[in-house]
Motif scaffolding. Structure first.
Motif, short mmCIF file in Angstrom:
data_model
loop_
_atom_site.label_atom_id
_atom_site.label_comp_id
_atom_site.label_asym_id
_atom_site.label_seq_id
_atom_site.Cartn_x
_atom_site.Cartn_y
_atom_site.Cartn_z
N VAL A 92 0.86 -1.18 0.00
CA VAL A 92 0.00 0.00 0.00
C VAL A 92 0.90 1.23 0.00
O VAL A 92 1.79 1.35 0.86
CB VAL A 92 -0.90 0.01 1.24
N PRO A 93 0.72 2.16 -0.95
CA PRO A 93 1.59 3.33 -0.98
C PRO A 93 1.41 4.20 0.26
O PRO A 93 0.29 4.40 0.72
CB PRO A 93 1.16 4.07 -2.25
N GLU A 94 2.53 4.66 0.79
CA GLU A 94 2.50 5.41 2.04
C GLU A 94 1.61 6.65 1.96
O GLU A 94 0.91 7.00 2.90
CB GLU A 94 3.91 5.85 2.42
N LYS A 95 1.67 7.33 0.82
CA LYS A 95 0.93 8.58 0.69
C LYS A 95 -0.36 8.42 -0.10
O LYS A 95 -0.92 9.39 -0.60
CB LYS A 95 1.82 9.64 0.07
N GLY A 96 -0.80 7.19 -0.24
CA GLY A 96 -2.12 6.96 -0.80
C GLY A 96 -2.20 7.00 -2.31
O GLY A 96 -3.30 6.92 -2.87
N ALA A 97 -1.05 7.15 -2.98
CA ALA A 97 -1.07 7.22 -4.45
C ALA A 97 0.13 6.48 -5.00
O ALA A 97 1.19 6.44 -4.37
CB ALA A 97 -1.04 8.67 -4.92
N GLN A 98 -0.06 5.90 -6.18
CA GLN A 98 1.05 5.25 -6.87
C GLN A 98 1.37 6.03 -8.13
O GLN A 98 0.46 6.43 -8.87
CB GLN A 98 0.67 3.83 -7.27
N ASP A 99 2.65 6.21 -8.39
CA ASP A 99 3.09 6.87 -9.62
C ASP A 99 3.59 5.84 -10.60
O ASP A 99 4.38 4.97 -10.24
CB ASP A 99 4.18 7.89 -9.31
N ILE A 100 3.14 5.97 -11.82
CA ILE A 100 3.57 5.04 -12.85
C ILE A 100 3.77 5.80 -14.14
O ILE A 100 3.23 6.90 -14.32
CB ILE A 100 2.52 3.92 -13.07
N MET A 101 4.57 5.27 -15.02
CA MET A 101 4.72 5.88 -16.35
C MET A 101 4.31 4.84 -17.39
O MET A 101 4.29 3.65 -17.11
CB MET A 101 6.14 6.39 -16.60
N ALA A 102 3.94 5.34 -18.56
CA ALA A 102 3.53 4.43 -19.62
C ALA A 102 3.88 5.03 -20.96
O ALA A 102 3.92 6.25 -21.13
CB ALA A 102 2.02 4.15 -19.53
N GLU A 103 4.17 4.14 -21.89
CA GLU A 103 4.39 4.55 -23.28
C GLU A 103 3.45 3.76 -24.18
O GLU A 103 3.86 3.16 -25.16
CB GLU A 103 5.85 4.32 -23.68
N GLY A 104 2.20 3.71 -23.79
CA GLY A 104 1.20 2.97 -24.54
C GLY A 104 0.56 1.93 -23.64
O GLY A 104 1.07 1.61 -22.56
N PRO A 105 -0.59 1.38 -24.08
CA PRO A 105 -1.29 0.38 -23.28
C PRO A 105 -0.38 -0.83 -22.99
O PRO A 105 0.38 -1.25 -23.86
CB PRO A 105 -2.47 -0.03 -24.18
N GLY A 106 -0.47 -1.33 -21.77
CA GLY A 106 0.29 -2.53 -21.40
C GLY A 106 1.73 -2.27 -21.03
O GLY A 106 2.51 -3.20 -20.88
N THR A 107 2.12 -1.00 -20.88
CA THR A 107 3.53 -0.69 -20.64
C THR A 107 3.78 -0.03 -19.29
O THR A 107 4.85 0.54 -19.08
CB THR A 107 4.08 0.24 -21.74
N ILE A 108 2.82 -0.12 -18.39
CA ILE A 108 2.96 0.55 -17.09
C ILE A 108 4.26 0.15 -16.39
O ILE A 108 4.59 -1.03 -16.31
CB ILE A 108 1.76 0.20 -16.19
N GLN A 116 9.32 6.12 -8.90
CA GLN A 116 9.57 6.55 -7.53
C GLN A 116 9.35 8.05 -7.47
O GLN A 116 10.26 8.83 -7.69
CB GLN A 116 10.99 6.18 -7.11
N LYS A 117 8.11 8.47 -7.22
CA LYS A 117 7.81 9.89 -7.10
C LYS A 117 7.11 10.11 -5.77
O LYS A 117 7.11 9.23 -4.92
CB LYS A 117 6.98 10.37 -8.29
N ASN A 118 6.51 11.25 -5.65
CA ASN A 118 6.05 11.60 -4.32
C ASN A 118 4.61 12.08 -4.32
O ASN A 118 4.24 12.96 -3.55
CB ASN A 118 6.99 12.70 -3.78
N SER A 119 3.81 11.53 -5.18
CA SER A 119 2.42 11.99 -5.25
C SER A 119 1.66 11.56 -4.01
O SER A 119 2.02 10.60 -3.33
CB SER A 119 1.74 11.43 -6.50
N GLN A 120 0.57 12.28 -3.77
CA GLN A 120 -0.27 12.00 -2.60
C GLN A 120 -1.71 11.88 -3.06
O GLN A 120 -2.10 12.50 -4.06
CB GLN A 120 -0.22 13.17 -1.61
N ALA A 121 -2.49 11.13 -2.30
CA ALA A 121 -3.93 11.08 -2.56
C ALA A 121 -4.68 10.93 -1.25
O ALA A 121 -4.19 10.34 -0.29
CB ALA A 121 -4.27 9.92 -3.49
N GLN A 122 -5.85 11.53 -1.24
CA GLN A 122 -6.75 11.41 -0.09
C GLN A 122 -8.16 11.38 -0.62
O GLN A 122 -8.50 12.16 -1.53
CB GLN A 122 -6.53 12.59 0.86
N ALA A 123 -8.99 10.51 -0.04
CA ALA A 123 -10.33 10.32 -0.58
C ALA A 123 -11.38 10.38 0.52
O ALA A 123 -11.10 10.08 1.68
CB ALA A 123 -10.42 8.97 -1.28
#
Lengths: 285, 375
Positions: free
Chosen positions: A202-218, A222-229
């Motif tokens: 589970v991400p510490e700050k509630g969000a996962q960062d990913i990059m993609a170069e097209g479908p299926g390439t996630i 390692q970034k620092n995004s946050q999420a709260q819901a």
């Protein structure tokens, strides 16, 4: 010549009159996200600062470009507000979802949302469907199931509260709980965690960062995004705080896209509702 | 979609990726006439591979009673119903595979079990088909019957799980054809769980990734058969390498059973995956039922097996099952002995065609003592 000029003049005049009338009609809402410049970004979806922003209702499309596709529409729109503090964006996404799907399980799927921006400022926008080779996008993901905390540590009772398990080999009496040898042994029985797969934590700050170069390439980032819901009366309100694209200038703006997964609809991965690129500009009060 | 050749169907078919057969394909033969559902295989696998958290419900190997047993519930009947009636003609499959029957937006025709479907791992155990009527006599096939079906991942030539994964997290090893799911890459979409018709991919709800049978690949790399094979007390299993039919080698035990004698058949070949676990069908079960499970060659396979008493090669090779932990790539019969042999000709194991029988007199004259089995 005179015969030709007269009708043209009439036509131009008529166009001015019609155009003038339209200018006096109700102005259509801006089809762009206006990110308000603020000093501090809130992470709470109920923070009062959000009331100062303009909400944009963005229609969602079926992901029906690549298999496996979503063919039955679910979430029809996401209402987006945005803030910018000179360094990062905060997006507030709100959408209707009658059922809360946050329980882990063998056959359950989590409600989720994602915010996608180009990885860097480019002359040509990446493909809206998760970018393309050489034109990557960065996606910040939030999942409702994460609010249940780290599942592996909680054990199977997190899924089936009344489950009884006789024994796990890595909890043998001969092993000291928490000792390095014991923890290493436990990891061998959870290969996804052992390999550092980000979905196994589970991400510490509630969000996962990913990059993609097209479908299926996630690929995880390692970034620092946050999420709260928060769960609202109608569905979800989620705030995602994240970086802008590399090379971003507040003067030129950027583009952003969104995706929503409805767990009750068994939406996961490419089975999702998504938006096209939406222009984003910075505005001041 | 690419066009590939599936020899089990006798025709080409559509598949998500082009044909790419491994250098050699690890495969197996299970003799269903010898399985007693002791579940030693199930426990051997469970204790070796799936005793971690989130794996509690997983049975990479299970043994179910047919016709009523199934794990997960109705794994095959549900899909067969979705696919609808299909036909074979002269050994060629004229129907649609699950790739060809994929609905719009899908790569494969499939369904995803609910957790309730996993709640009864040994349902239907020992339940018979048919009724015991007055005047019933023992005959072949039996009027009242059941049989045990041990199942693992089939490490298919055309895996549906691999085709369905949008991330390419599942791959088929070029060196042995074992199908593996990359635990570092999986994101838990469960498209593989939905697509695998045998339901041999399981979702771990605590790690958020799907997991599956690995055919004990670390053992294979040491030349050893899988845990569920070597722990089988009924000696029903033999692991080895299978060739395509045109390259079949009679000295290869798997080739001999599958291609030469055609006594071992694939499970649900009509689905189009070219599964690589082959079953010697149980001789006491009505052929019509077995044909649905193993295809149109069941009658011949049963007849060949029934004739094994007069067929020392076939009878002998079946004796080789479960006699060594080592993988047996070659075999031969020397009169009344069957030899398991390495590729280089080294002898691995030697078993008699018929176990010797010793008759022990009730009274031992030499020691002046009575020999009883029970004191």
């Amino acid at each position: 010549m005179l015969k030709l000029r007269l009708p043209l003049t009439l036509l131009v005049g008529a166009a001015v009159i019609v155009g003038g009338c339209r200018r006096h009609a109700v102005a259509p809402p801006p089809q762009e996200i206006q990110a308000l410049l603020v000093k501090e970004l809130p992470t709470d979806p109920t923070d009062s600062v959000w009331r100062q922003t303009r909400e944009l209702r963005i229609p969602l499309l079926l992901q029906d470009l690549v298999e496996p596709r979503l063919l039955q529409p679910s979430t029809s729109y996401v209402a987006v507000r945005a803030l910018y503090d000179g360094r990062r964006f905060a997006f507030r996404l709100e959408w209707e979802d009658a059922t809360e799907n946050a329980d882990p399980g063998i056959a359950t799927f989590s409600d989720a949302c994602a915010v996608q921006l180009p990885q860097k400022v480019e002359a040509v926008l990446p493909a809206p469907q998760m970018g393309e080779k050489g034109h990557p996008v960065e996606i910040t993901l939030w999942k409702a199931v994460w609010k249940k905390g780290p599942l592996l540590e909680k054990g199977i009772q997190a899924v089936y509260p009344n489950a009884a398990v006789d024994h796990y080999p890595f909890q043998a009496a001969s092993l000291v709980p928490g000792a390095t040898a014991q923890q290493e042994m436990a990891l061998r029985y959870s290969p996804a965690r052992r390999l550092g797969n980000d979905v196994a934590s589970v991400p510490e700050k509630g969000a996962q960062d990913i990059m993609a170069e097209g479908p299926g390439t996630i690929t995880p980032l390692q970034k620092n995004s946050q999420a709260q819901a928060v769960r609202t009366a109608q569905g979800w309100a989620v705030v995602i705080v994240r970086d802008p694209p590399a090379g971003f200038s507040p003067d030129s703006g950027t583009h952003v896209a969104f995706a929503i997964w409805d767990g009750a609809h068994q939406e996961t991965g490419s089975r999702k509702m998504r938006s096209a690129w939406v222009p984003l500009h910075i505005v001041q009060n | 979609m690419a066009i590939v050749y599936n020899w089990q169907l006798g025709r080409t078919m559509s598949y998500w990726y082009p044909e790419s057969r491994p250098q050699r394909q690890y495969a197996a033969v299970f003799d269903l006439n010898k399985c007693i559902a002791c579940q030693s295989c199930t426990l051997a696998c469970k204790t070796t591979w799936t005793s971690g958290k989130g794996q509690e419900y997983m049975l990479w190997n299970n043994v179910e009673t047919k016709p009523y047993g199934s794990y997960p519930l109705a794994w095959e009947t549900k899909l067969l119903e979705m696919l609808g009636p299909q036909t074979w003609q002269d050994g060629k499959y004229l129907g649609r595979t699950i790739f060809e029957a994929a609905p719009a937006g899908e790569r494969v025709l499939g369904w995803r079990p609910d957790d309730y479907d996993y709640a009864f791992p040994n349902t239907g155990e020992d339940d018979c088909a048919g009724h015991v009527e007055r005047g019933l006599a023992l005959d072949l096939p039996h009027a009242v019957w059941f049989f045990y079906l041990p199942r693992i991942c089939n490490h298919c030539t055309y895996p549906a799980c691999l085709a369905a994964c949008p991330r390419g997290s599942i791959y088929k090893r070029p060196e042995d054809g074992i199908v593996l799911l990359d635990q570092g890459r999986c994101r838990g979409y469960r498209e593989c769980v939905k697509a695998c018709p045998y339901k041999k991919v399981f979702f771990n709800p605590l790690t958020g990734t799907s997991e599956k049978c690995i055919f004990c690949f670390p053992k294979r790399e040491q030349g050893l058969q899988p845990q569920c094979f070597v722990n089988c007390i009924g000696k029903i299993r033999l692991a080895g390498y299978i060739s395509v039919p045109e390259s079949a080698n009679p000295d290869n035990p798997i080739d001999y059973l599958v291609h030469v004698r055609k006594v071992a058949l694939p499970l649900l070949p009509q689905l189009g995956l070219e599964p690589n676990v082959y079953y010697i069908p149980p001789v006491h079960v009505p052929v019509r039922f077995l044909e649905q499970l193993f295809g149109p060659h069941v009658q011949n396979a049963i007849q060949t097996y029934l004739n094994a008493k007069d067929d020392p090669d076939l009878a002998g090779l079946i004796q080789l099952f479960g006699c060594t932990e080592k993988i047996v790539p070659r075999w031969k019969r020397q009169n009344d002995w069957i030899l398991g042999i390495e590729e280089d000709g080294t002898e691995i194991v030697r078993v008699p065609l018929r176990e010797p029988v010793f008759e022990r007199p009730l009274f031992d004259e030499r020691f002046q003592v009575a020999r009883h089995n029970c004191p």
